[in-house]
Scaffold this motif. Structure first.
Motif, PDB file in Angstrom:
ATOM      1  N   LYS A   1       2.304  20.567   5.617  1.00  0.00           N
ATOM      2  CA  LYS A   1       2.004  21.030   4.028  1.00  0.00           C
ATOM      3  C   LYS A   1       1.931  19.691   3.283  1.00  0.00           C
ATOM      4  N   SER A   2       3.100  19.064   3.492  1.00  0.00           N
ATOM      5  CA  SER A   2       3.486  17.876   2.815  1.00  0.00           C
ATOM      6  C   SER A   2       1.934  16.686   2.780  1.00  0.00           C
ATOM      7  N   PHE A   3       1.471  16.772   3.957  1.00  0.00           N
ATOM      8  CA  PHE A   3       0.519  15.754   4.103  1.00  0.00           C
ATOM      9  C   PHE A   3      -0.651  16.259   3.385  1.00  0.00           C
TER      10      PHE A   3
ATOM     11  N   GLU B   1       5.690  36.623  17.029  1.00  0.00           N
ATOM     12  CA  GLU B   1       6.811  36.731  16.144  1.00  0.00           C
ATOM     13  C   GLU B   1       6.629  35.354  15.103  1.00  0.00           C
ATOM     14  N   ARG B   2       7.371  35.158  14.092  1.00  0.00           N
ATOM     15  CA  ARG B   2       7.361  33.736  13.534  1.00  0.00           C
ATOM     16  C   ARG B   2       8.129  33.020  14.531  1.00  0.00           C
ATOM     17  N   ILE B   3       7.567  31.678  14.539  1.00  0.00           N
ATOM     18  CA  ILE B   3       8.344  30.694  15.419  1.00  0.00           C
ATOM     19  C   ILE B   3       9.189  29.566  14.850  1.00  0.00           C
ATOM     20  N   LEU B   4       8.566  28.995  13.699  1.00  0.00           N
ATOM     21  CA  LEU B   4       9.134  28.022  13.059  1.00  0.00           C
ATOM     22  C   LEU B   4      10.030  28.669  11.820  1.00  0.00           C
ATOM     23  N   LEU B   5       9.347  29.545  11.132  1.00  0.00           N
ATOM     24  CA  LEU B   5      10.117  29.888   9.891  1.00  0.00           C
ATOM     25  C   LEU B   5      10.959  31.149  10.235  1.00  0.00           C
ATOM     26  N   PRO B   6      12.051  31.300   9.351  1.00  0.00           N
ATOM     27  CA  PRO B   6      12.974  32.506   9.737  1.00  0.00           C
ATOM     28  C   PRO B   6      12.225  33.774   9.754  1.00  0.00           C
ATOM     29  N   GLU B   7      12.721  34.689  10.439  1.00  0.00           N
ATOM     30  CA  GLU B   7      12.160  36.041  10.568  1.00  0.00           C
ATOM     31  C   GLU B   7      11.686  36.750   9.109  1.00  0.00           C
ATOM     32  N   GLU B   8      12.727  36.484   8.218  1.00  0.00           N
ATOM     33  CA  GLU B   8      12.584  37.266   6.719  1.00  0.00           C
ATOM     34  C   GLU B   8      11.783  36.396   6.062  1.00  0.00           C
ATOM     35  N   TRP B   9      11.300  35.343   6.275  1.00  0.00           N
ATOM     36  CA  TRP B   9      10.361  34.694   5.280  1.00  0.00           C
ATOM     37  C   TRP B   9       9.073  35.406   4.757  1.00  0.00           C
ATOM     38  N   GLU B  10       8.914  35.143   3.370  1.00  0.00           N
ATOM     39  CA  GLU B  10       7.706  35.706   2.772  1.00  0.00           C
ATOM     40  C   GLU B  10       6.797  34.988   2.874  1.00  0.00           C
ATOM     41  N   GLY B  11       5.517  35.302   3.086  1.00  0.00           N
ATOM     42  CA  GLY B  11       4.377  34.601   3.056  1.00  0.00           C
ATOM     43  C   GLY B  11       3.964  33.506   3.928  1.00  0.00           C
ATOM     44  N   HIS B  12       2.884  33.070   4.053  1.00  0.00           N
ATOM     45  CA  HIS B  12       2.393  32.129   5.082  1.00  0.00           C
ATOM     46  C   HIS B  12       2.156  30.645   4.286  1.00  0.00           C
ATOM     47  N   PRO B  13       2.998  29.722   4.662  1.00  0.00           N
ATOM     48  CA  PRO B  13       3.104  28.552   3.718  1.00  0.00           C
ATOM     49  C   PRO B  13       1.626  27.346   3.939  1.00  0.00           C
ATOM     50  N   LEU B  14       0.918  27.721   4.937  1.00  0.00           N
ATOM     51  CA  LEU B  14      -0.015  26.639   5.075  1.00  0.00           C
ATOM     52  C   LEU B  14      -1.360  27.134   4.463  1.00  0.00           C
ATOM     53  N   ARG B  15      -1.142  28.239   3.721  1.00  0.00           N
ATOM     54  CA  ARG B  15      -2.381  29.029   3.381  1.00  0.00           C
ATOM     55  C   ARG B  15      -2.363  28.177   1.756  1.00  0.00           C
ATOM     56  N   LYS B  16      -3.730  27.964   1.663  1.00  0.00           N
ATOM     57  CA  LYS B  16      -3.952  27.151   0.253  1.00  0.00           C
ATOM     58  C   LYS B  16      -3.325  27.728  -0.969  1.00  0.00           C
ATOM     59  N   ASP B  17      -3.160  28.926  -1.247  1.00  0.00           N
ATOM     60  CA  ASP B  17      -2.785  29.577  -2.299  1.00  0.00           C
ATOM     61  C   ASP B  17      -1.298  29.882  -2.033  1.00  0.00           C
ATOM     62  N   TYR B  18      -0.584  29.163  -1.273  1.00  0.00           N
ATOM     63  CA  TYR B  18       0.915  29.452  -1.252  1.00  0.00           C
ATOM     64  C   TYR B  18       1.464  28.243  -2.343  1.00  0.00           C
ATOM     65  N   PRO B  19       2.522  28.787  -3.011  1.00  0.00           N
ATOM     66  CA  PRO B  19       2.831  28.021  -4.146  1.00  0.00           C
ATOM     67  C   PRO B  19       3.706  27.048  -3.730  1.00  0.00           C
ATOM     68  N   THR B  20       3.380  25.863  -3.987  1.00  0.00           N
ATOM     69  CA  THR B  20       4.061  24.842  -3.622  1.00  0.00           C
ATOM     70  C   THR B  20       5.250  24.244  -4.521  1.00  0.00           C
ATOM     71  N   GLU B  21       5.483  24.933  -5.765  1.00  0.00           N
ATOM     72  CA  GLU B  21       6.562  24.309  -6.442  1.00  0.00           C
ATOM     73  C   GLU B  21       7.002  25.751  -7.153  1.00  0.00           C
ATOM     74  N   GLY B  22       8.194  25.462  -7.953  1.00  0.00           N
ATOM     75  CA  GLY B  22       8.947  26.759  -8.558  1.00  0.00           C
ATOM     76  C   GLY B  22       9.737  27.571  -7.528  1.00  0.00           C
ATOM     77  N   PHE B  23      10.328  28.621  -7.780  1.00  0.00           N
ATOM     78  CA  PHE B  23      11.253  29.506  -7.177  1.00  0.00           C
ATOM     79  C   PHE B  23      10.339  30.268  -6.436  1.00  0.00           C
ATOM     80  N   ARG B  24      10.616  30.728  -5.282  1.00  0.00           N
ATOM     81  CA  ARG B  24      10.204  31.683  -4.542  1.00  0.00           C
ATOM     82  C   ARG B  24      10.502  33.072  -5.053  1.00  0.00           C
TER      83      ARG B  24
END
Lengths: 398, 100, 333, 162, 157
Positions: A57-59, E134-157
């Motif tokens: 993501k950082s990239f 199952e989720r592999i890198l993120l914790p199980e209770e994580w919300e959202g999918h970070p590598l999607r382009k619409d995933y917020p990159t700043e601010g509180f989740r």
């Protein structure tokens, strides 16, 4: 505890054992969940992500040049290999040729990195199996290599020395002297480690026949690098798909057919020797010339030029404030990192920041083979197997 | 010198304690240990008599008792483990049928 | 100085002996840790402790002070009594076994002869075995009392290891016993004085048992390393291993290397003290061997360790006993 | 010498009581080990060095280790008193005390405290060995068979059924 | 590299086998990219793995692209490698932004296991038939999918 194994009905006597994430021999923060029947591992599951930092993501939010420093931190034992992979991918995207001097230095330094990484592997593998001295000997050698890196790049571990289009700076005068000294002395030290381990009956007991993976399984499970060659598959990207003018160097690709921990150990030892051979050739045939490509819109101008010519100043300003614009397209560049196939999949949308940069981390794929190695074997073999696939958790989790 | 009767008294006390434990305790392992205690009380008497009669035979009997105790412990504890595996209890009151 | 009665003299001398031996043992154990760190460090091209005192010689003291002031963490739900008892037991037993070890010849005070030994038991060797066989408890109790699956398994394994190797160790010394014909450690050493004479030919080899019992010695040494849980058998780790190391090294010296026998020369007082020096030197060599091994060898896997003990050492020890008994019977016939 | 005997005797009686009264089996076992070791000391005082050492090696060092192992493996916790055990106490304790008094009375009558020990005799391992392999060679061999049978039995019993 | 990707022997072989599964071929910097219809992915994969002359037995990588806000939004990318011919091949499958689903490649290449979990974790693409998604890198209770382009990159989740 998010990941766990469910008990199978009728097998209540089996013990579910948690190993890690802070177990001393998991080489980082790897957590294993093992189902044991007596001492035998019946099923296993690994849980990773404790070091997940979201590099991919950082990239997307950094220019190409800025990304290079991030790559150091993935496989922190082979930062220069990561630099190389990233730079090669970007250069492929840009269709940029870099001068031979830079290529030679890149090859030399990545091979030293390979030796350094294998030394850490050998040391930690040995100490996992109780041979403490080898660990310290290996770190003694590694220290010399780190000093060489520091001399060249200014940093011991997080070197970030390669740039798109060549190297960051010219290496200092006389930097090859300590390398030559190392190349002269290292074979003796390597023999010393072999004396301590290779024929040692206890070492053989612990490693021979342990964690076997057949060639078919190894390919199917996505093993790469020395672990794949330990299973008898002769595949080395440096040889089969040469990059960075590896085709100009002479070296052998060691393989063993046994596919056990001992075979992987022997393959890595031999690889260190071959790396040394490459380093020696690189020293002898080091061409004279610039270390950066002549591509002013991509490669930073020299300091001198920036201060004396208006074009240099403008290019410098553009590159620093904005970065360069690769064409729209996508490339996948794989290199042979010390751990296996390190691939960078780079997608460009024409902007100075990668649209998407995905890393095919060898440790991430190799870790999948752990289950195959340990299931049906004793719990004490787990440690030997983890050591033998040589994973770096920074790279697994990225 | 220690009078013979004193040694024998100790032996008797230990034996009776063991016997009482054998009767009173419910945990099968403890019961087993009480048997060992009684055996040892007997051993003490053997040694004492050997000392006061001036022959070695008493000591040899102790030797044999120890060997028998070892055999008995091995088999007895194996039985206890087998019992526990099937019944999940160590309480002798629950172990009242002849079937495993 | 007023003359003391025999009993008083005996008591006094014994007290002094106990005090001296305890002092020496405590310092040895403390400095063994220093020696180990130093030797292993030099093997591994490091310095080892060097900050506290010259060459780090005060390091054991500093460690002791640190232990005194360290917060003692007792995990929840542990069995308090056993948790404290286990380490205490292991140290007590280690010190107990040293009581019967002779470390020199005799000396005379007021016409009475004393041994360089706290007490000479005529079943001294068995005594040591008895004491070490109790050492199992300290490990198994320590493993159990911590109320954790892992430490419990560790305790069980290492006690199983100790029991297995005790058998081999016992068999290994039987050959020596048959040659000496006594269980007294002093008697065994006395049987090893002088040199080997074949017919009329003096070989000038010391009459040590190692030359007639090499197999027994090998089995003993290996079993002793396992018994004290040292590398390559170091699946559990513990500090009391140092004092156990001293004990087994003493025993090896006594049984196989002629105890305190060595060249004697010089004036009378030197002749009295030299045996102690030889004894300490031999023990030191064994201790050094232990440390050396630690710097060199990798570790066995648990099942390999057990099968090594039962399937290799034990039969070897048995064969040794058999062969020795035949030779002894043939020689005495 | 005598004083040592009485100290050992007193402590061993207390420890034996603890074996019986203790509800946690591990403590029972530890107390029993203490009793065994104290008995070994008493054997020493009675001139039976070899047996004393054997007592520690075999009894305390091997048999009781088995007990401790089994207790820990089966994780035997505290014993819960039951209804029937109360009955046993009401009936058993008086009976036990009666038995104790009876035997004591017999002992004190039979052996008045003046009985002197026999003269010192050789109780070393050599003497015991001679006796064992001459007069008692048959029982010795029989016990060795017994031990073998016991080992086999233990293995068969404790083995998990496939 | 102006060669026509459709004249590549791999493309021709594949077209002969399953022309219907085949959407498009592209070449860039000497790398061949094939676009495959999602429903015939497994068939094509098996063919690529087993067909003589192709032998793409080594699955190097699986990842995905998020072309947000374009539609079809996702592209799942497979990097294949043939150890015999030393050729690399990129397969791509286009998936819609709404409930992206695709068949799992684990039966074809066991190596796909972890890669698919990672894609599921970071992109939210479901791989049907995966043994342990199952989720592999993120914790199980994580919300959202970070590598999607619409995933917020700043601010509180």
């Amino acid at each position: 505890m998010p990941v766990t194994l469910e008990k199978i009905p009728g097998q209540e006597e089996r013990v579910i054992l948690n190993m890690g994430p802070q177990h001393p021999s998991t080489h980082g923060v790897l957590r294993l969940v093992l189902e044991l029947e007596g001492e035998t591992v019946v099923r296993s599951l690994y849980d990773i992500g404790y070091l997940h930092t979201g590099f991919e993501k950082s990239f997307e939010a950094k220019t190409y040049t800025q990304c290079i420093t991030l790559t150091d931190r993935m496989d922190y034992l082979a930062p220069l290999s990561n630099n190389l992979g990233f730079c090669l991918a970007t250069e492929k995207l840009l269709e940029l040729e870099i001068p031979p001097t830079a290529q030679w230095i890149r090859v030399l330094l990545t091979e030293l990195t390979r030796i350094q990484s294998h030394l850490v592997w050998l040391g930690s593998h040995a100490i996992d199996l109780g041979a403490m001295s080898v660990f310290l000997y290996c770190f003694r050698e590694r220290e010399i290599l780190e000093t060489i890196f520091e001399n060249v790049a200014g940093q011991r571990m997080m070197t970030s020395y390669f740039r798109v289009g060549g190297l960051a700076v010219e290496p200092p005068l006389g930097w090859l002297k300590p390398v030559e000294k190392f190349v002269r002395e290292f074979p003796d030290h390597l023999r010393e480690y072999e004396d301590l381990l290779t024929k040692n009956p206890i070492w053989l007991e612990r490693t021979v026949g342990v964690g076997k993976v057949s060639a078919e399984d190894a390919v199917a499970i996505g093993l790469s690098g020395p672990s794949l060659r330990g299973s008898g598959v002769k595949w080395d990207i440096r040889k089969n798909q040469p990059y960075s003018s590896y085709e100009k160097f002479e070296f052998d690709v060691p393989t063993r057919s046994e596919g056990d921990v001992y075979a992987r150990y022997l393959v890595r030892l031999e690889e260190m020797r071959q790396s040394l051979r490459i380093v020696r050739q690189a020293i002898d045939g080091m061409p004279e010339g610039r270390v950066r490509a002549n591509a002013p819109h991509i490669v930073m101008p020299d300091r001198e030029e920036m201060k004396t010519s208006i074009e240099g100043l403008i290019y410098h300003f553009k590159l620093v404030t904005e970065g360069f614009h690769p064409p729209i397209g996508e490339v996948y560049q794989a290199i042979e990192s010390p751990r296996g196939e390190l691939g960078f999949y780079m997608v460009s949308d024409g902007s100075p920041k990668p649209f998407r940069c995905h890393v095919r981390a060898p440790s991430f794929a190799n870790l999948q083979s752990l289950g195959k190695m340990i299931e049906g074997r004793l719990i004490a073999d787990v440690v030997a197997c983890i050591g033998s696939i040589d994973i770096i958790l920074g790279e697994v989790d990225r | 010198m220690i009078p013979l009767s004193h040694v024998l008294t100790l032996s008797v006390i230990l034996f009776v304690i063991g016997a009482a434990g054998f009767v009173l305790r419910r945990n099968i392992i403890t019961v087993f240990m009480c048997i060992e205690l009684m055996l040892n009380a007997a051993n003490l008497a053997f040694i004492a008599f050997s000392r006061y009669l001036g022959t070695l035979d008493g000591q040899l009997f102790v030797f044999f008792v120890i060997v028998v105790a070892a055999a008995e412990a091995a088999v007895g504890l194996a039985i206890i483990i087998a019992l526990y595996r099937n019944r999940e209890t160590l309480n002798i009151e629950d172990l009242d049928s002849m079937k495993l | 100085m007023a003359t003391l009665s025999d009993t008083e003299l005996f008591l006094l001398v014994t007290m002094i002996k106990i005090a001296v031996v305890m002092f020496v043992l405590m310092t040895t154990v403390a400095y063994l840790s220093w020696l180990e760190r130093k030797v292993v460090a030099h093997i591994q091209s490091r310095w080892g402790p060097y900050l506290v005192g010259p060459h780090g010689l005060l390091q054991p003291l500093a460690d002791g002070v640190k232990f005194l002031f360290k917060e003692d963490i007792v995990p929840l739900e542990v069995d308090r009594v056993v948790y404290w008892l286990a380490p205490f037991l292991s140290f007590a037993l280690a010190f107990l076994s040293i009581a019967v070890i002779p470390f020199g010849g005799t000396f005379t005070i007021q016409g009475r002869t004393f041994n360089f030994q706290i007490t000479d038991v005529n079943v001294g060797l068995l005594f040591i075995f008895a004491v070490t066989s109790l050492g199992v408890y300290s490990i198994v109790l320590a493993g159990w009392s911590a109320n954790s699956k892992y430490s419990f398994f560790g305790g069980l394994r290492s006690s199983a290891q100790m029991i297995s190797y005790e058998t081999a160790m016992g068999l290994a010394v039987v050959g020596t016993l048959m040659i000496a014909g006594t269980l007294s450690l002093r008697g065994i050493v006395d049987g090893q004085s002088g040199t080997w004479v074949i017919g009329t030919f003096n070989t000038y080899l010391p009459r040590w048992n190692i030359f007639v019992q090499p197999v027994g010695f090998f089995v003993y040494l290996t079993a002793a390393v396992a018994e004290t849980n040292r590398i390559p058998f170091d699946l559990p780790e513990g500090e009391a291993e140092y004092s156990n190391m001293v004990t087994v090294s003493c025993l090896a010296t006594l049984l196989f290397f002629g105890g305190w026998h060595g060249p004697l020369f010089g004036p009378g007082w030197l002749r009295m003290l030299l045996p102690i020096f030889w004894f300490c030197l031999k023990v030191f060599c064994f201790l050094f061997f232990y440390i050396w091994m630690r710097g060199t060898l990798p570790r066995f896997r648990y099942d390999q360790l057990m099968s090594f003990g039962w399937k290799f050492l034990l039969p070897l020890g048995l064969l040794n006993v058999l062969a020795t008994s035949f030779v002894v019977a043939w020689l005495s016939a | 010498m005598e004083i040592l005997f009485y100290i050992c005797a007193a402590v061993s009686v207390l420890a034996a009581l603890n074996v019986v009264l203790q509800r946690t089996p591990v403590y029972s076992a530890l107390s029993l080990i203490l009793v065994l070791c104290l008995l070994a000391v008493i054997y020493l005082l009675l001139g039976a060095e070899f047996i004393a050492v054997i007592q520690v090696i075999v009894y305390a060092g091997a048999i009781m280790v088995l007990f401790v192992f089994v207790i820990m493996l089966l994780n035997a916790g505290r014993e819960v008193p039951s209804e029937r055990s109360r009955l046993a106490r009401w009936l058993g304790v008086p009976l036990v005390i009666a038995f104790l008094l009876e035997v004591l009375w017999a002992v004190w009558n039979q052996f008045p405290s003046g009985t002197a020990p026999a003269a010192d005799f050789d109780a070393g391992p050599a003497a015991i060995g001679h006796l064992l392999f001459r007069n008692y060679v048959l029982p010795f061999e029989v016990t060795s068979v017994l031990i073998l049978v016991a080992i086999l039995g233990a293995v068969v019993l404790a083995k998990k059924e496939e | 590299m102006a060669t026509d990707p459709n004249s590549d022997p791999i493309v021709q072989q594949l077209q002969a086998f399953a022309g219907i599964a085949f959407e498009e071929a592209r070449a860039f910097r000497g790398e061949l990219t094939l676009y495959i219809r999602p429903e015939s992915l497994i068939r094509v994969c098996e063919f690529l793995r087993d067909a003589p002359g192709l032998t793409f037995k080594f699955l190097a990588d699986i990842t995905a692209l998020d072309l947000y806000p374009g539609e079809p939004r996702f592209e799942v990318v497979y990097h294949l490698l043939s150890l015999d011919t030393a050729r690399r091949l990129r397969l791509k499958v286009r998936l819609p932004g709404e409930d992206p689903r695709i068949a799992s490649a684990v039966p074809v290449w066991p190596a796909a296991n972890a890669f698919e979990r990672e894609v599921f974790d970071l992109f939210g693409i479901v791989f049907e038939g995966h043994p342990f998604l199952e989720r592999i890198l993120l914790p199980e209770e994580w919300e959202g999918h970070p590598l999607r382009k619409d995933y917020p990159t700043e601010g509180f989740r």
